[in-house]
Design a protein around this motif. Sequence first.
Motif, PDB file in Angstrom:
ATOM      1  N   ALA A   1      50.704  19.552  41.137  1.00  0.00           N
ATOM      2  CA  ALA A   1      51.803  20.520  41.223  1.00  0.00           C
ATOM      3  C   ALA A   1      51.569  21.571  42.301  1.00  0.00           C
ATOM      4  N   ALA A   2      50.395  22.218  42.295  1.00  0.00           N
ATOM      5  CA  ALA A   2      50.134  23.299  43.254  1.00  0.00           C
ATOM      6  C   ALA A   2      50.140  22.808  44.707  1.00  0.00           C
ATOM      7  N   PRO A   3      49.421  21.729  45.043  1.00  0.00           N
ATOM      8  CA  PRO A   3      49.456  21.253  46.432  1.00  0.00           C
ATOM      9  C   PRO A   3      50.846  20.853  46.897  1.00  0.00           C
ATOM     10  N   VAL A   4      51.598  20.195  46.018  1.00  0.00           N
ATOM     11  CA  VAL A   4      52.940  19.743  46.403  1.00  0.00           C
ATOM     12  C   VAL A   4      53.862  20.942  46.624  1.00  0.00           C
ATOM     13  N   ARG A   5      53.879  21.864  45.682  1.00  0.00           N
ATOM     14  CA  ARG A   5      54.764  23.030  45.809  1.00  0.00           C
ATOM     15  C   ARG A   5      54.339  23.934  46.967  1.00  0.00           C
ATOM     16  N   GLY A   6      53.031  24.091  47.146  1.00  0.00           N
ATOM     17  CA  GLY A   6      52.552  24.894  48.262  1.00  0.00           C
ATOM     18  C   GLY A   6      52.919  24.280  49.600  1.00  0.00           C
ATOM     19  N   ALA A   7      52.840  22.954  49.680  1.00  0.00           N
ATOM     20  CA  ALA A   7      53.198  22.264  50.919  1.00  0.00           C
ATOM     21  C   ALA A   7      54.674  22.437  51.240  1.00  0.00           C
ATOM     22  N   LEU A   8      55.522  22.325  50.217  1.00  0.00           N
ATOM     23  CA  LEU A   8      56.963  22.478  50.446  1.00  0.00           C
ATOM     24  C   LEU A   8      57.297  23.897  50.897  1.00  0.00           C
ATOM     25  N   GLN A   9      56.613  24.882  50.320  1.00  0.00           N
ATOM     26  CA  GLN A   9      56.832  26.263  50.744  1.00  0.00           C
ATOM     27  C   GLN A   9      56.409  26.457  52.195  1.00  0.00           C
ATOM     28  N   ALA A  10      55.292  25.839  52.567  1.00  0.00           N
ATOM     29  CA  ALA A  10      54.787  25.974  53.929  1.00  0.00           C
ATOM     30  C   ALA A  10      55.711  25.308  54.939  1.00  0.00           C
ATOM     31  N   VAL A  11      56.240  24.155  54.592  1.00  0.00           N
ATOM     32  CA  VAL A  11      57.182  23.457  55.476  1.00  0.00           C
ATOM     33  C   VAL A  11      58.396  24.340  55.746  1.00  0.00           C
ATOM     34  N   LYS A  12      58.874  24.988  54.695  1.00  0.00           N
ATOM     35  CA  LYS A  12      60.053  25.836  54.813  1.00  0.00           C
ATOM     36  C   LYS A  12      59.757  27.123  55.587  1.00  0.00           C
ATOM     37  N   GLU A  13      58.611  27.757  55.314  1.00  0.00           N
ATOM     38  CA  GLU A  13      58.308  29.059  55.916  1.00  0.00           C
ATOM     39  C   GLU A  13      57.693  28.973  57.309  1.00  0.00           C
ATOM     40  N   TYR A  14      56.857  27.960  57.532  1.00  0.00           N
ATOM     41  CA  TYR A  14      56.119  27.892  58.791  1.00  0.00           C
ATOM     42  C   TYR A  14      56.639  26.843  59.763  1.00  0.00           C
ATOM     43  N   GLY A  15      57.584  26.017  59.316  1.00  0.00           N
ATOM     44  CA  GLY A  15      58.154  25.009  60.199  1.00  0.00           C
ATOM     45  C   GLY A  15      57.203  23.884  60.557  1.00  0.00           C
ATOM     46  N   ILE A  16      56.219  23.634  59.678  1.00  0.00           N
ATOM     47  CA  ILE A  16      55.263  22.560  59.942  1.00  0.00           C
ATOM     48  C   ILE A  16      55.730  21.263  59.270  1.00  0.00           C
ATOM     49  N   GLU A  17      55.046  20.169  59.571  1.00  0.00           N
ATOM     50  CA  GLU A  17      55.244  18.914  58.859  1.00  0.00           C
ATOM     51  C   GLU A  17      54.055  18.709  57.938  1.00  0.00           C
ATOM     52  N   ALA A  18      54.290  18.137  56.764  1.00  0.00           N
ATOM     53  CA  ALA A  18      53.220  17.964  55.785  1.00  0.00           C
ATOM     54  C   ALA A  18      53.101  16.516  55.358  1.00  0.00           C
ATOM     55  N   ILE A  19      51.859  16.052  55.264  1.00  0.00           N
ATOM     56  CA  ILE A  19      51.576  14.729  54.719  1.00  0.00           C
ATOM     57  C   ILE A  19      50.849  14.940  53.400  1.00  0.00           C
ATOM     58  N   LEU A  20      51.483  14.572  52.309  1.00  0.00           N
ATOM     59  CA  LEU A  20      50.899  14.701  50.983  1.00  0.00           C
ATOM     60  C   LEU A  20      50.174  13.404  50.643  1.00  0.00           C
ATOM     61  N   VAL A  21      48.866  13.500  50.440  1.00  0.00           N
ATOM     62  CA  VAL A  21      48.065  12.306  50.168  1.00  0.00           C
ATOM     63  C   VAL A  21      47.714  12.264  48.692  1.00  0.00           C
ATOM     64  N   GLY A  22      48.105  11.161  48.025  1.00  0.00           N
ATOM     65  CA  GLY A  22      47.808  11.053  46.607  1.00  0.00           C
ATOM     66  C   GLY A  22      48.676  10.002  45.949  1.00  0.00           C
ATOM     67  N   ARG A  23      48.673  10.019  44.648  1.00  0.00           N
ATOM     68  CA  ARG A  23      49.459   9.057  43.887  1.00  0.00           C
ATOM     69  C   ARG A  23      50.944   9.382  44.056  1.00  0.00           C
ATOM     70  N   GLY A  24      51.640   8.470  44.678  1.00  0.00           N
ATOM     71  CA  GLY A  24      53.031   8.702  45.019  1.00  0.00           C
ATOM     72  C   GLY A  24      53.903   9.053  43.839  1.00  0.00           C
ATOM     73  N   GLU A  25      53.691   8.355  42.713  1.00  0.00           N
ATOM     74  CA  GLU A  25      54.534   8.596  41.540  1.00  0.00           C
ATOM     75  C   GLU A  25      54.300   9.995  40.975  1.00  0.00           C
ATOM     76  N   ALA A  26      53.065  10.467  41.028  1.00  0.00           N
ATOM     77  CA  ALA A  26      52.758  11.805  40.525  1.00  0.00           C
ATOM     78  C   ALA A  26      53.369  12.880  41.419  1.00  0.00           C
ATOM     79  N   ILE A  27      53.336  12.650  42.725  1.00  0.00           N
ATOM     80  CA  ILE A  27      53.929  13.598  43.671  1.00  0.00           C
ATOM     81  C   ILE A  27      55.436  13.669  43.475  1.00  0.00           C
ATOM     82  N   LEU A  28      56.071  12.506  43.342  1.00  0.00           N
ATOM     83  CA  LEU A  28      57.522  12.455  43.158  1.00  0.00           C
ATOM     84  C   LEU A  28      57.932  13.068  41.819  1.00  0.00           C
ATOM     85  N   GLU A  29      57.063  12.953  40.815  1.00  0.00           N
ATOM     86  CA  GLU A  29      57.356  13.538  39.506  1.00  0.00           C
ATOM     87  C   GLU A  29      57.411  15.065  39.604  1.00  0.00           C
TER      88      GLU A  29
END
Length: 344
Positions: free
Chosen positions: A15-43
């Motif tokens: 939860a924390a890495p995914v939500r933090g990454a989405l906030q960073a994409v929105k605020e800093y204009g970066i691209e993010a690659i989330l590495v991990g179990r796809g189903e857990a990230i999508l959940e």
Amino acid sequence: MRVIIDAMGGDNAPAAPVRGALQAVKEYGIEAILVGRGEAILEVLKNDGVGDLPAGVEIAHADQVVEMCDNPATAFKEKKDSSLTIGLNLLKEGKGDAFISAGSTGALLSGATLVTRRIKGIRRAALAPVVPTGNGGAVLIDAGATAECTPEYLLQFAFMGSYYAERVLGRPEPKVALLNIGVEPSKGTELQLEAYKLLSKAGKEGRINFVGNIEAREAVQGAVDVIVSDGYSGNIFLKTMEGTALFMAKELKGMFMANLASKLAAVLVSGGLKKFKKKMDAGEVGGTAMLGISKPVIKAHGSSDAYAIKNAIRQAVTFAQAGIIEDITENIDYMRLSPKSEQG
């Protein structure tokens, strides 16, 4: 700028890495690659009401997770399909500009050293957190990566910490000091005595702004910008600061909540208390840079929430753009005792 995030690392993953990454994409204009179990990230996205993968975010699937109980020296090898291993390989292959994990420090250090590799000529990578001090913060290097050091390691730590303080903290000619039990050149063990000679020589040559030994209390008061230490002493210094901060916070809370009068006083000084809390909060910095690795790697605190992960991503972007790795590479001959020798 593309930042690779270990979505399965840390106490609050994914939860924390995914939500933090989405906030960073929105605020800093970066691209993010989330590495991990796809189903857990999508959940996590589904639970937050996010239907489709947001623009600028992609998932690199990894079935395995490096747990805190795994052997840190071999975990990334034994779990080749882990989010940590895959993330570091993506960094090595140039698929991203920096890597962040809130997982096992030991496993991250081992993986970064053996997968991404150290800068040629650097003997050991170092953990370099920015600790709160009276001058707005100082780089503590090393904070626990290498417990037993040689004088040459400390020389390299001093150079790397100086570059980081100048480039990231914005300190021109940062003051560098050697953590010791006294300020006199004759104080300390053989390690400190020999390191002092090397640092003094580098200072006299104008390579770093070495100001001598420093005791812990002066370091906390903000006398210098870079605190050089072996990993054993540095980790004790760091943990003592963290423990003191928690103790003070608890004592202050108890004092202000004691009675009606103290509660009213708390209201009057609430602004100052919030500033103090923010200064002592590791989540504001986001993470610890691993200096000496050939590509930017940031270790986020294991208990990081989304806000801390977002700040770690900001730190990674700054690190990647600062040119610190280039500084180290260009000046490596001044940072080792045997210039012609290979990486140790």
